[in-house]
Scaffold this motif. Structure first.
Motif, PDB file in Angstrom:
ATOM      1  N   VAL A  62     -21.219   2.163 -11.128  1.00  0.00           N
ATOM      2  CA  VAL A  62     -20.960   2.358 -12.547  1.00  0.00           C
ATOM      3  C   VAL A  62     -21.374   1.135 -13.371  1.00  0.00           C
ATOM      4  O   VAL A  62     -22.032   1.255 -14.397  1.00  0.00           O
ATOM      5  CB  VAL A  62     -19.475   2.700 -12.808  1.00  0.00           C
ATOM      6  N   CYS A 118     -14.152   0.973 -11.198  1.00  0.00           N
ATOM      7  CA  CYS A 118     -14.674   2.121 -11.950  1.00  0.00           C
ATOM      8  C   CYS A 118     -15.252   3.191 -11.027  1.00  0.00           C
ATOM      9  O   CYS A 118     -15.223   4.376 -11.356  1.00  0.00           O
ATOM     10  CB  CYS A 118     -15.766   1.671 -12.918  1.00  0.00           C
ATOM     11  N   ASP A 119     -15.783   2.777  -9.888  1.00  0.00           N
ATOM     12  CA  ASP A 119     -16.468   3.713  -8.997  1.00  0.00           C
ATOM     13  C   ASP A 119     -15.542   4.736  -8.354  1.00  0.00           C
ATOM     14  O   ASP A 119     -15.825   5.940  -8.421  1.00  0.00           O
ATOM     15  CB  ASP A 119     -17.285   2.944  -7.960  1.00  0.00           C
ATOM     16  N   TYR A 146     -12.712   5.694  -9.468  1.00  0.00           N
ATOM     17  CA  TYR A 146     -12.172   6.499 -10.562  1.00  0.00           C
ATOM     18  C   TYR A 146     -13.174   7.573 -10.985  1.00  0.00           C
ATOM     19  O   TYR A 146     -12.825   8.747 -11.100  1.00  0.00           O
ATOM     20  CB  TYR A 146     -11.794   5.605 -11.747  1.00  0.00           C
TER      21      TYR A 146
END
Length: 80
Positions: free
Chosen positions: A26, A34-35, A37
């Motif tokens: 991300v 973030c990945d 998620y």
């Protein structure tokens, strides 16, 4: 409300596809929080009526995430 879900979720993911995925992960070259998620939320796309084929970067990210041993372990435990 149910009819709007594919449109609203699709629009959100189109924004991610177009403007936010900066590399294999991300944030670019580095794996971050973030990945997982994005991966989790992206797993719901088909159930929300969004065509994953229209989101090639998101689909590639989802594939990369699913190949990670930790993700495979968690999914195996979840499905056991």
């Amino acid at each position: 409300m149910k009819r709007m879900i594919p449109k609203s979720v699709g629009a959100c993911f189109a924004l991610i596809e177009r403007n936010m995925l900066r590399g294999p992960w991300v944030m670019g070259e580095s794996y971050t929080i973030c990945d997982p998620y994005l991966y989790t939320v992206a797993l719901w796309l088909e159930g929300d009526g969004v065509d994953l084929a229209s989101l090639p970067k998101v689909a590639d990210h989802r594939k990369r995430m699913s190949e990670r041993p930790a993700v495979q372990k968690v999914l195996a435990e979840e499905n056991a």
